[in-house]
Design a protein around this motif. Structure first.
Motif, PDB file in Angstrom:
ATOM      1  N   GLY A 107      -4.674 -30.220  37.121  1.00 26.71           N
ATOM      2  CA  GLY A 107      -3.914 -29.901  38.326  1.00 26.71           C
ATOM      3  C   GLY A 107      -3.405 -28.477  38.295  1.00 26.71           C
ATOM      4  N   ARG A 108      -2.367 -28.205  39.072  1.00 26.33           N
ATOM      5  CA  ARG A 108      -1.823 -26.849  39.164  1.00 26.33           C
ATOM      6  C   ARG A 108      -1.271 -26.413  37.813  1.00 26.33           C
ATOM      7  N   PRO A 109      -1.666 -25.219  37.318  1.00 28.69           N
ATOM      8  CA  PRO A 109      -1.294 -24.816  35.962  1.00 28.69           C
ATOM      9  C   PRO A 109       0.114 -24.235  35.847  1.00 28.69           C
ATOM     10  N   VAL A 110       0.738 -24.543  34.718  1.00 29.82           N
ATOM     11  CA  VAL A 110       2.020 -23.959  34.330  1.00 29.82           C
ATOM     12  C   VAL A 110       1.794 -23.306  32.971  1.00 29.82           C
ATOM     13  N   ASN A 126      -3.140 -19.754  40.916  1.00 27.51           N
ATOM     14  CA  ASN A 126      -1.923 -20.239  41.586  1.00 27.51           C
ATOM     15  C   ASN A 126      -0.963 -20.870  40.579  1.00 27.51           C
ATOM     16  N   ALA A 127      -0.768 -20.177  39.489  1.00 25.50           N
ATOM     17  CA  ALA A 127      -0.005 -20.722  38.369  1.00 25.50           C
ATOM     18  C   ALA A 127       1.487 -20.449  38.504  1.00 25.50           C
ATOM     19  N   THR A 128       2.244 -21.241  37.760  1.00 23.93           N
ATOM     20  CA  THR A 128       3.658 -20.949  37.505  1.00 23.93           C
ATOM     21  C   THR A 128       3.748 -20.339  36.116  1.00 23.93           C
ATOM     22  N   LEU A 129       4.483 -19.239  35.987  1.00 23.91           N
ATOM     23  CA  LEU A 129       4.758 -18.662  34.677  1.00 23.91           C
ATOM     24  C   LEU A 129       6.144 -19.093  34.235  1.00 23.91           C
ATOM     25  N   LYS A 140      -0.692 -11.065  39.757  1.00 24.32           N
ATOM     26  CA  LYS A 140      -1.975 -11.685  40.106  1.00 24.32           C
ATOM     27  C   LYS A 140      -2.007 -13.177  39.778  1.00 24.32           C
ATOM     28  N   GLY A 141      -2.255 -14.009  40.793  1.00 24.65           N
ATOM     29  CA  GLY A 141      -2.456 -15.432  40.613  1.00 24.65           C
ATOM     30  C   GLY A 141      -1.207 -16.236  40.331  1.00 24.65           C
ATOM     31  N   ILE A 142      -0.019 -15.665  40.545  1.00 25.03           N
ATOM     32  CA  ILE A 142       1.219 -16.355  40.187  1.00 25.03           C
ATOM     33  C   ILE A 142       1.945 -16.840  41.433  1.00 25.03           C
ATOM     34  N   LYS A 143       2.286 -18.129  41.433  1.00 23.39           N
ATOM     35  CA  LYS A 143       2.917 -18.769  42.588  1.00 23.39           C
ATOM     36  C   LYS A 143       4.428 -18.926  42.418  1.00 23.39           C
TER      37      LYS A 143
END
Length: 273
Positions: free
Chosen positions: A20-23, A88-91, A111-114
């Protein structure tokens, strides 16, 4: 996938759980990705993907002689994001790891961070200077370095008591958790341990803070003696336009263990919002 290789050939150990959505999670000093296990499992069980890794010099990653500046560490984080395909990751950064999050966002244009999560983070700037009078005196960091060089194993014993808020009348974690933390700290090389302490204590992230253009959750304990909240997260919250600061009254630095259930609940609520 358990290992990736960075631009300068350093091999990093990576944990990748769930779908799923990555963290993507960046651990604190002087620990390893294992410090995120409880949170990572909860994230994976909630239908998301938990990615954590051992910073260079720590845990099961390589221990090169160089590369402990935040530009290189942020590029290492970028390598993890690229190699795992985390879109679309969370850092999420704990303590020192907040610095990698900030520098990645500014150096790689977010880049790529939601979303972003900062837990007991060192941001925006710890060192006392002429324009940061509330910071920590350089002499205290130098004393830490000397203690590490003299007897690192003994130093960690006292360090983790403060880290977890353990006193004569209070014991937020078990003695076994203390021992676990000490064992993680001793996995790191002495050179990386010292170099990273120098990096997080002296790097000024104030110019990086404008790069937090995404929703950001900040969590910090009001009784944190390792990274006091007044010189860190309260200031960071003022500099991040979309930040929400949650203060844990009376909580120490090591929130991932001392306030595990509350931390997991707050992070999951944010991730799912």
């Amino acid at each position: 996938m358990s290992r990736i290789v960075t631009q300068d050939g350093t091999c990093l150990y990576v944990k990748d759980w769930g779908h799923g959505r990555p963290v993507v999670m960046v651990h604190g000093w002087p620990l390893s990705a294992d410090s995120f296990d409880d949170l990572a499992l909860a994230i994976a069980d909630a239908g998301m993907r938990a990615i954590s890794y051992d910073r260079r010099g720590f845990g099961r990653s390589d221990q090169p002689a160089a590369g402990y500046d935040y530009d290189t560490l942020a590029d290492d984080l970028g390598a993890v994001i690229t190699h795992t395909g985390a879109v679309n990751a969370t850092l999420l950064g704990f303590s020192m790891g907040g610095g990698e999050v900030a520098r990645y966002l500014s150096r790689h244009s977010g880049k790529g961070i939601k979303q972003a999560v900062l837990i007991a983070s060192i941001l925006p700037f710890l060192l006392k200077t002429a324009d940061n009078l509330g910071g920590v005196d350089a002499g205290m960091f130098e004393a830490t370095a000397q203690s590490l060089k003299k007897d690192r194993a003994s130093f960690w014993s006292d360090f983790f008591k403060e880290f977890f808020g353990i006193g004569l009348l209070s014991k937020a974690v078990s003695s076994e958790v203390e021992e676990w933390a000490r064992s993680m700290a001793m996995q790191a090389g002495l050179l990386p341990t010292l170099a990273c302490a120098q990096a997080f204590s002296s790097t000024d992230f104030r110019s990086d803070m404008a790069s937090f253009t995404m929703p950001t959750l900040i969590i910090h304990g009001t009784a944190d003696q390792t990274v006091p909240i007044d010189i860190s997260s309260r200031k960071a919250a003022q500099r991040i336009a979309h930040a929400r600061l949650i203060e844990y009254e009376g909580a120490p630095h090591g929130l991932f263990a001392s306030h595990k259930e509350r931390l997991i609940a707050d992070v999951l609520t944010f991730l799912q919002s």
